[in-house]
Design a protein around this motif. Structure first.
Motif, PDB file in Angstrom:
ATOM      1  N   ALA A   1       0.839  -1.205   0.000  1.00  0.00           N
ATOM      2  CA  ALA A   1       0.000   0.000   0.000  1.00  0.00           C
ATOM      3  C   ALA A   1       0.870   1.250   0.000  1.00  0.00           C
ATOM      4  N   GLY A   2       1.956   1.211   0.774  1.00  0.00           N
ATOM      5  CA  GLY A   2       2.869   2.347   0.800  1.00  0.00           C
ATOM      6  C   GLY A   2       3.493   2.609  -0.558  1.00  0.00           C
ATOM      7  N   ILE A   3       3.911   1.543  -1.227  1.00  0.00           N
ATOM      8  CA  ILE A   3       4.516   1.684  -2.563  1.00  0.00           C
ATOM      9  C   ILE A   3       3.526   2.325  -3.529  1.00  0.00           C
ATOM     10  N   TYR A   4       2.317   1.782  -3.580  1.00  0.00           N
ATOM     11  CA  TYR A   4       1.327   2.289  -4.528  1.00  0.00           C
ATOM     12  C   TYR A   4       0.837   3.690  -4.162  1.00  0.00           C
ATOM     13  N   GLY A   5       0.710   3.957  -2.863  1.00  0.00           N
ATOM     14  CA  GLY A   5       0.270   5.289  -2.454  1.00  0.00           C
ATOM     15  C   GLY A   5       1.296   6.351  -2.795  1.00  0.00           C
ATOM     16  N   SER A   6       2.539   6.126  -2.418  1.00  0.00           N
ATOM     17  CA  SER A   6       3.589   7.121  -2.672  1.00  0.00           C
ATOM     18  C   SER A   6       3.860   7.280  -4.156  1.00  0.00           C
ATOM     19  N   ARG A   7       3.794   6.186  -4.898  1.00  0.00           N
ATOM     20  CA  ARG A   7       4.043   6.268  -6.335  1.00  0.00           C
ATOM     21  C   ARG A   7       2.965   7.089  -7.040  1.00  0.00           C
ATOM     22  N   SER A   8       1.780   7.208  -6.424  1.00  0.00           N
ATOM     23  CA  SER A   8       0.703   8.043  -6.966  1.00  0.00           C
ATOM     24  C   SER A   8       0.840   9.489  -6.519  1.00  0.00           C
ATOM     25  N   ARG A   9       2.002   9.808  -5.945  1.00  0.00           N
ATOM     26  CA  ARG A   9       2.303  11.170  -5.473  1.00  0.00           C
ATOM     27  C   ARG A   9       1.389  11.592  -4.321  1.00  0.00           C
ATOM     28  N   LEU A  10       1.002  10.628  -3.520  1.00  0.00           N
ATOM     29  CA  LEU A  10       0.222  10.926  -2.329  1.00  0.00           C
ATOM     30  C   LEU A  10       1.131  10.862  -1.111  1.00  0.00           C
ATOM     31  N   LYS A  11       0.914  11.767  -0.178  1.00  0.00           N
ATOM     32  CA  LYS A  11       1.714  11.781   1.046  1.00  0.00           C
ATOM     33  C   LYS A  11       1.289  10.589   1.901  1.00  0.00           C
ATOM     34  N   THR A  12       2.183   9.618   2.013  1.00  0.00           N
ATOM     35  CA  THR A  12       1.840   8.333   2.611  1.00  0.00           C
ATOM     36  C   THR A  12       2.795   7.972   3.736  1.00  0.00           C
ATOM     37  N   ALA A  13       2.248   7.461   4.822  1.00  0.00           N
ATOM     38  CA  ALA A  13       3.078   6.989   5.937  1.00  0.00           C
ATOM     39  C   ALA A  13       2.548   5.649   6.431  1.00  0.00           C
ATOM     40  N   ILE A  14       3.470   4.803   6.870  1.00  0.00           N
ATOM     41  CA  ILE A  14       3.131   3.514   7.468  1.00  0.00           C
ATOM     42  C   ILE A  14       3.484   3.568   8.948  1.00  0.00           C
ATOM     43  N   LEU A  15       2.526   3.212   9.794  1.00  0.00           N
ATOM     44  CA  LEU A  15       2.764   3.143  11.232  1.00  0.00           C
ATOM     45  C   LEU A  15       2.921   1.679  11.605  1.00  0.00           C
ATOM     46  N   GLN A  16       4.100   1.318  12.093  1.00  0.00           N
ATOM     47  CA  GLN A  16       4.421  -0.069  12.389  1.00  0.00           C
ATOM     48  C   GLN A  16       5.054  -0.160  13.767  1.00  0.00           C
ATOM     49  N   LYS A  17       4.548  -1.071  14.594  1.00  0.00           N
ATOM     50  CA  LYS A  17       5.023  -1.193  15.972  1.00  0.00           C
ATOM     51  C   LYS A  17       6.514  -1.514  16.042  1.00  0.00           C
ATOM     52  N   GLY A  18       6.969  -2.459  15.247  1.00  0.00           N
ATOM     53  CA  GLY A  18       8.380  -2.858  15.266  1.00  0.00           C
ATOM     54  C   GLY A  18       8.995  -2.735  13.892  1.00  0.00           C
ATOM     55  N   LYS A  19       9.881  -3.652  13.590  1.00  0.00           N
ATOM     56  CA  LYS A  19      10.528  -3.653  12.292  1.00  0.00           C
ATOM     57  C   LYS A  19       9.507  -4.044  11.227  1.00  0.00           C
TER      58      LYS A  19
END
Length: 407
Positions: free
Chosen positions: A20-38
């Motif tokens: 989702a991050g790849i596709y969101g950012s590639r569409s020039r949308l400001k995208t962030a992933i919130l992940q507890k760990g690695k």
């Protein structure tokens, strides 16, 4: 200071979230992933990964997840180490709260918290996970070719997966808590399993311990009627006692199944507009890295279309200075095509006093549903961003002109 607003916030950094991050950012949308760990989720704990297309017997779960994370970051995705503890999803701008006390705001949210195999917390289970202990026959069966394995569970999934394992293993021993001949699976699966010469049975028993020095070597089995504990040599232990979705914080936020999985449609849309779900935490047929990545791609593209539609509607209708006629039509309904032509004529005669916006309900059902459009064609009249009137079904040019004069 005005808080930063993201276009897409992804909750969870497994394969679904990373895709989702790849596709969101590639569409020039400001995208962030919130992940507890690695980043990587459950896939990052799978040492050998042989069924992801393009990597024939040549990659590991951690390596693939690291590559996906770097891919996402290369397009501008922010991967933030945050544990999400609460969400406010009903409003136009969604709020995601984290354990650190930070609050993140976004126009769209993709939920990808994942799921985990149900653990029985048997001694040796956790330490030998990935070293002979497995929860997925599709993933790991070929590692046990011509070897002996044990299956824990006797429901539909357990018996069906045991049958699959017999294609690879020398023998498959199913440990069953019930009396001989009693299984929790459907009758057809039971009959097939009983007829399979590679399947062995241990009745009235539970798994007590998994033993091994670096790899599974044997199991301790307890007979629940006699209390006797016996040791059996084996090369692997497969648990099929269900999975648990990590959706505790989503209760009351989006619609969940009885088992706690997020309910979505084919576009990964949840019950809340602007909120999507992807990966193992949603109701689905197959939970694999490839299907999680596919979900993430679909969710991000659907979110991008949602944002474009919402922004377009706000700019063209809600923020317009002049009154606006919104024509809800569909290309497969001839009457609505004729209605649009009438509206175009009526608006042109008013020389800029009113604006016409056409919405194809085949492509955009969300706005139609929001304004109660149940019949095509329908014309909705807006003034200062508010709905003030509507005409459903057939109408004349004169009727439209009369309505316009009243607003």
């Amino acid at each position: 200071m005005v808080a930063e607003i993201y276009d897409i916030l992804v909750v969870g950094g497994g394969p679904a979230g990373l895709a989702a991050g790849i596709y969101g950012s590639r569409s020039r949308l400001k995208t962030a992933i919130l992940q507890k760990g690695k980043p990587g989720g459950q896939a990052a704990t799978t040492q050998e990964l042989e069924n992801y297309p393009g990597f024939s017997r040549g990659t590991t779960g951690p390596a693939l997840m690291e590559a996906m994370a770097e891919h996402a970051k290369s397009f501008g995705t922010e991967i933030l180490r945050e544990e999400v503890i609460d969400l406010e999803l009903e409003e136009e701008i969604k709020i995601v709260k984290t354990k650190s006390g930070a609050e993140y705001r976004s126009k769209a949210v993709i939920l990808a918290p994942g799921a985990e195999p149900r653990s029985l917390n048997i001694k040796g289970e956790r330490v030998l996970r990935g070293k002979g202990v497995s929860y997925c026959a599709t993933c790991d069966a070929d590692f046990f070719e011509d070897l002996d394995v044990v299956v824990v569970g006797n429901g539909d999934a357990a018996v069906e997966e045991a049958m699959y394992l017999t294609k690879f293993a020398e023998s498959v021993t199913i440990i069953v808590i019930h009396d001989e001949g009693v299984l929790d699976c459907n009758k057809a699966s039971a009959e097939h399993a009983f007829a399979n010469p590679k399947i062995k049975w241990v009745w009235n028993s539970v798994l007590e311990e998994i033993k091994g020095d670096g790899l599974v070597e044997s199991v301790m089995i307890k007979n629940i009627k006699t209390g006797e504990i016996s040791e059996m040599e084996t090369n692997g232990v497969f648990f099929f006692v269900g999975t648990v979705p990590k959706t505790e914080i989503l209760k009351g936020k989006v619609e969940l199944s009885e088992q706690g999985y997020v309910i979505t449609n084919d576009l990964m849309e949840t019950s809340v507009p602007g909120v999507y779900a992807a990966g193992d935490a949603r109701v689905k047929y197959l939970r694999q890295v490839i299907t999680a990545a596919s979900d993430g791609a679909v969710a991000a593209v659907a979110a991008e279309k949602y944002l474009a539609e919402e922004e377009g509607f706000k700019d063209q209708v809600l923020h317009a200075q002049e009154p606006v006629l919104v024509a809800f039509w569909a290309p497969q309904i001839e009457e609505s095509i004729a209605a649009v032509s009438k509206l175009e004529k009526a608006v042109s005669e008013l020389a800029g006093k009113v604006k016409l916006v056409k919405i194809d309900t085949y492509r955009n059902q969300r706005v139609a549903k929001r304004y109660g459009v149940t019949e095509i064609p329908t014309v909705v009249f807006f003034k200062n961003g508010e709905k003030v009137d509507a005409i459903k079904g057939s109408f004349s040019t004169e009727e439209v002109a009369e309505k316009i004069n009243l607003i």
